[in-house]
Motif scaffolding. Structure first.
Motif, mmCIF file in Angstrom:
data_model
loop_
_atom_site.group_PDB
_atom_site.id
_atom_site.type_symbol
_atom_site.label_atom_id
_atom_site.label_comp_id
_atom_site.label_asym_id
_atom_site.label_seq_id
_atom_site.Cartn_x
_atom_site.Cartn_y
_atom_site.Cartn_z
ATOM 1 N N THR A 179 -8.353 45.018 0.249
ATOM 2 C CA THR A 179 -9.098 46.021 1.013
ATOM 3 C C THR A 179 -8.152 47.106 1.493
ATOM 4 O O THR A 179 -6.935 46.916 1.535
ATOM 5 N N ALA A 180 -8.722 48.257 1.841
ATOM 6 C CA ALA A 180 -7.947 49.350 2.439
ATOM 7 C C ALA A 180 -8.821 49.997 3.508
ATOM 8 O O ALA A 180 -10.047 49.974 3.402
ATOM 9 N N THR A 181 -8.187 50.564 4.522
ATOM 10 C CA THR A 181 -8.937 51.201 5.598
ATOM 11 C C THR A 181 -9.549 52.517 5.115
ATOM 12 O O THR A 181 -8.863 53.331 4.514
ATOM 13 N N ILE A 182 -10.839 52.708 5.362
ATOM 14 C CA ILE A 182 -11.464 54.010 5.094
ATOM 15 C C ILE A 182 -11.380 54.840 6.372
ATOM 16 O O ILE A 182 -10.973 55.996 6.359
ATOM 17 N N ASP A 183 -11.752 54.214 7.497
ATOM 18 C CA ASP A 183 -11.816 54.937 8.761
ATOM 19 C C ASP A 183 -11.637 53.934 9.886
ATOM 20 O O ASP A 183 -12.098 52.808 9.798
ATOM 21 N N LEU A 184 -10.901 54.337 10.909
ATOM 22 C CA LEU A 184 -10.719 53.446 12.059
ATOM 23 C C LEU A 184 -10.717 54.287 13.333
ATOM 24 O O LEU A 184 -9.959 55.253 13.440
ATOM 25 N N ARG A 185 -11.604 53.932 14.249
ATOM 26 C CA ARG A 185 -11.659 54.647 15.519
ATOM 27 C C ARG A 185 -11.237 53.690 16.627
ATOM 28 O O ARG A 185 -11.733 52.571 16.719
ATOM 29 N N ILE A 186 -10.324 54.145 17.463
ATOM 30 C CA ILE A 186 -9.824 53.320 18.552
ATOM 31 C C ILE A 186 -10.182 53.968 19.877
ATOM 32 O O ILE A 186 -10.073 55.193 20.018
ATOM 33 N N GLU A 187 -10.622 53.154 20.819
ATOM 34 C CA GLU A 187 -10.884 53.655 22.174
ATOM 35 C C GLU A 187 -9.984 52.903 23.125
ATOM 36 O O GLU A 187 -9.917 51.676 23.091
ATOM 37 N N TYR A 188 -9.281 53.654 23.942
ATOM 38 C CA TYR A 188 -8.342 53.048 24.882
ATOM 39 C C TYR A 188 -8.973 52.992 26.262
ATOM 40 O O TYR A 188 -9.206 54.025 26.886
ATOM 41 N N MET A 189 -9.232 51.775 26.736
ATOM 42 C CA MET A 189 -9.896 51.630 28.028
ATOM 43 C C MET A 189 -8.907 51.692 29.187
ATOM 44 O O MET A 189 -9.227 52.164 30.264
ATOM 45 N N ARG A 190 -7.725 51.127 28.956
ATOM 46 C CA ARG A 190 -6.718 51.145 30.017
ATOM 47 C C ARG A 190 -5.360 50.886 29.386
ATOM 48 O O ARG A 190 -5.273 50.475 28.216
ATOM 49 N N ALA A 191 -4.295 51.136 30.153
ATOM 50 C CA ALA A 191 -2.941 50.885 29.653
ATOM 51 C C ALA A 191 -2.702 49.381 29.614
ATOM 52 O O ALA A 191 -3.090 48.663 30.540
ATOM 53 N N ALA A 192 -2.077 48.911 28.546
ATOM 54 C CA ALA A 192 -1.698 47.492 28.476
ATOM 55 C C ALA A 192 -0.596 47.257 29.503
ATOM 56 O O ALA A 192 0.279 48.100 29.686
ATOM 57 N N THR A 193 -0.651 46.123 30.207
ATOM 58 C CA THR A 193 0.348 45.840 31.226
ATOM 59 C C THR A 193 1.714 45.605 30.563
ATOM 60 O O THR A 193 1.819 44.760 29.672
ATOM 61 N N PRO A 194 2.758 46.368 30.994
ATOM 62 C CA PRO A 194 4.082 46.210 30.388
ATOM 63 C C PRO A 194 4.570 44.767 30.485
ATOM 64 O O PRO A 194 4.374 44.121 31.510
ATOM 65 N N GLY A 195 5.176 44.278 29.411
ATOM 66 C CA GLY A 195 5.729 42.930 29.404
ATOM 67 C C GLY A 195 4.775 41.878 28.867
ATOM 68 O O GLY A 195 5.193 40.760 28.582
ATOM 69 N N GLN A 196 3.482 42.232 28.749
ATOM 70 C CA GLN A 196 2.518 41.226 28.296
ATOM 71 C C GLN A 196 2.259 41.291 26.793
ATOM 72 O O GLN A 196 2.340 42.340 26.182
ATOM 73 N N MET A 197 1.946 40.117 26.237
ATOM 74 C CA MET A 197 1.596 40.016 24.825
ATOM 75 C C MET A 197 0.199 40.596 24.592
ATOM 76 O O MET A 197 -0.676 40.479 25.444
ATOM 77 N N LEU A 198 0.016 41.224 23.415
ATOM 78 C CA LEU A 198 -1.305 41.749 23.060
ATOM 79 C C LEU A 198 -1.978 40.827 22.041
ATOM 80 O O LEU A 198 -1.314 40.291 21.155
ATOM 81 N N THR A 199 -3.291 40.665 22.188
ATOM 82 C CA THR A 199 -4.074 39.866 21.251
ATOM 83 C C THR A 199 -5.239 40.710 20.754
ATOM 84 O O THR A 199 -6.006 41.238 21.562
ATOM 85 N N ALA A 200 -5.351 40.854 19.438
ATOM 86 C CA ALA A 200 -6.483 41.587 18.857
ATOM 87 C C ALA A 200 -7.411 40.600 18.174
ATOM 88 O O ALA A 200 -6.964 39.756 17.396
ATOM 89 N N ARG A 201 -8.701 40.694 18.489
ATOM 90 C CA ARG A 201 -9.710 39.855 17.836
ATOM 91 C C ARG A 201 -10.623 40.751 17.035
ATOM 92 O O ARG A 201 -11.233 41.672 17.585
ATOM 93 N N ALA A 202 -10.723 40.492 15.733
ATOM 94 C CA ALA A 202 -11.526 41.339 14.860
ATOM 95 C C ALA A 202 -12.627 40.539 14.194
ATOM 96 O O ALA A 202 -12.460 39.352 13.907
ATOM 97 N N GLU A 203 -13.747 41.230 13.953
ATOM 98 C CA GLU A 203 -14.895 40.595 13.325
ATOM 99 C C GLU A 203 -15.466 41.536 12.265
ATOM 100 O O GLU A 203 -15.784 42.694 12.556
#
Lengths: 144, 173
Positions: free
Chosen positions: A84-108
Motif C-alpha cells: 500500500t501507499a498513502t494517497i492522502d493523510l490529514r492530521i489534527e493536533y489537539m494538544r502538545a504531547a507531554t515532553p518525555g512521554q512515549m507516544l502510542t498511535a492506534r490505527a483502524e
C-alpha cells in the motif's frame, strides 16, 4: 510500505518495522495488530523535538508515526492482498504531547474497496484519556 | 523611534544586510531539532525560501521500490510550512528593526506557530533523491494562518506532494 503479506500476525508485527528504515530510525515498535488494526509506539527522543523552548515533539514526527500505523492497519486488513501507499493523510493536533512521554498511535482500517483503503488513527501520550492528535487517510490497494 | 525601516535604508552595506538575514534564517531553521535530524536546510533568495532535504537511506519507507517514507515527506512539508510562516513575521520584525541582530544571534526569536491541522496529498512516490519544497502563506491573520506547501524532486512541474495546513499564531503582544 513493504509488500510481503504476513503469514501470521506475530511475524507481521516483527517484520513490519524492520522492513521500514525510517520507522526503525524513529524507534517505532508495533505493539498490537489485528484484522485491519495496528498499534505502534515511539519513545521520546530529543532529536525529534520541534520547539526546543518547550521540548515538545515536532508534528512531523507524529505524522510519521501515524502514517506508519495507518499503513500497518491497511496491510493487516484481510481484504488487502498486497502493498500500500498513502494517497492522502490529514492530521489534527489537539494538544502538545507531554515532553518525555512515549507516544502510542492506534490505527483502524475501517473500509476497503478494490482500489482504496480508508483509515483513521489516534495518537496518545501516556495520558490515554486525552488524545494528542487524530488522523484520517486514504491508502492505495494494489494487487499482490 | 522615527528612524526609517532598515530595508528602506539604501546605504546600509550589502554584507550587513545579508548577515542579518542569514543570521535570522539560521537561528530559525537551526533551532528546530527535528529539522536538523532530517537534514533539512534552507536556500534564501531575498525573502524567498526553498527547503532542501538531501537524500539519506534513513528516510526510506519502502525499500522494495525504493521510496521515501510518507511520514518524511509530510514532516518535510510541515517544517517548510512552519519555517515559511515564521519567516514572514521574522522578516518583518527584522526589516523594521523591532528584532535586533543581538536577539537574532542569541536565538531570541518569536515563538513558532502551532499546527492545528495538516493535510498532505501524495501525488507520486518520493524517489531516493534530494527533495525541495516551498511554502506560500495564503492567509496570515492575527490568530490563525493558512499555508500551502509543495514538494518536488527532479522536476519543479511534477511535485511529488503538496499540503495545506492551518496554524495558530504565537502571541505577539
Amino acid at each position: 510500505m513493504p509488500s510481503d503479506k504476513p503469514s501470521d500476525k506475530k511475524s507481521f508485527a516483527r517484520d513490519f518495522i524492520r522492513a521500514i528504515p525510517h520507522s526503525r530510525e524513529l524507534g517505532m515498535k508495533i505493539t498490537a495488530v489485528g484484522d485491519g488494526t495496528a498499534e505502534i509506539t515511539m519513545g521520546y527522543d530529543k532529536r525529534f523535538v520541534g520547539d526546543p523552548k518547550s521540548g515538545v515533539i515536532h508534528g512531523g514526527a507524529v505524522s510519521a508515526l501515524m502514517d506508519t500505523a495507518c499503513g500497518a492497519a491497511v496491510i493487516s486488513h484481510p481484504d488487502v492482498p498486497g502493498p500500500t501507499a498513502t494517497i492522502d493523510l490529514r492530521i489534527e493536533y489537539m494538544r502538545a504531547a507531554t515532553p518525555g512521554q512515549m507516544l502510542t498511535a492506534r490505527a483502524e482500517c475501517y473500509h476497503v474497496t478494490r482500489s482504496v483503503a480508508f483509515v483513521r488513527a489516534t495518537t496518545f501520550d501516556e495520558d490515554f484519556a486525552r488524545p494528542v492528535a487524530t488522523a484520517t487517510g486514504t491508502f492505495t490497494v494494489e494487487p499482490k | 523611534m522615527t528612524r526609517p525601516p532598515m530595508s528602506q535604508n539604501r546605504r546600509e552595506p550589502l554584507q550587513q544586510v545579508k548577515h542579518r538575514r542569514d543570521t535570522a534564517l539560521m537561528a530559525l531553521a537551526g533551532g528546530i531539532p527535528y529539522a536538523q535530524y532530517l537534514g533539512i536546510t534552507f536556500d534564501r533568495r531575498g525573502d524567498e525560501l526553498t527547503a532542501v532535504l538531501p537524500y539519506d537511506d534513513k528516510l526510506i519507507g519502502n525499500p522494495m521500490l525504493p521510496a521515501l517514507h510518507g511520514g518524511v515527506t509530510s514532516a518535510f512539508l510541515e517544517v517548510t510550512a512552519i519555517v515559511g510562516l515564521s519567516w514572514s513575521y521574522i522578516w518583518e520584525g527584522m526589516e523594521t528593526g523591532t528584532l535586533t541582530l543581538e536577539q537574532l544571534q542569541s536565538g531570541d526569536l518569536p515563538r513558532l506557530p502551532k499546527t492545528i491541522d495538516f493535510t498532505v496529498d501524495y501525488l507520486r512516490s518520493g524517489l531516493p533523491r534530494d527533495s525541495y519544497a516551498r511554502a506560500k502563506v495564503t492567509r496570515s491573520g492575527r490568530r490563525y494562518a493558512s499555508v500551502h506547501a509543495e514538494a518536488w524532486q527532479d522536476n519543479r512541474d511534477r511535485p511529488h506532494a503538496q499540503a495545506t495546513g492551518h496554524f495558530l499564531m504565537p502571541d505577539r503582544g
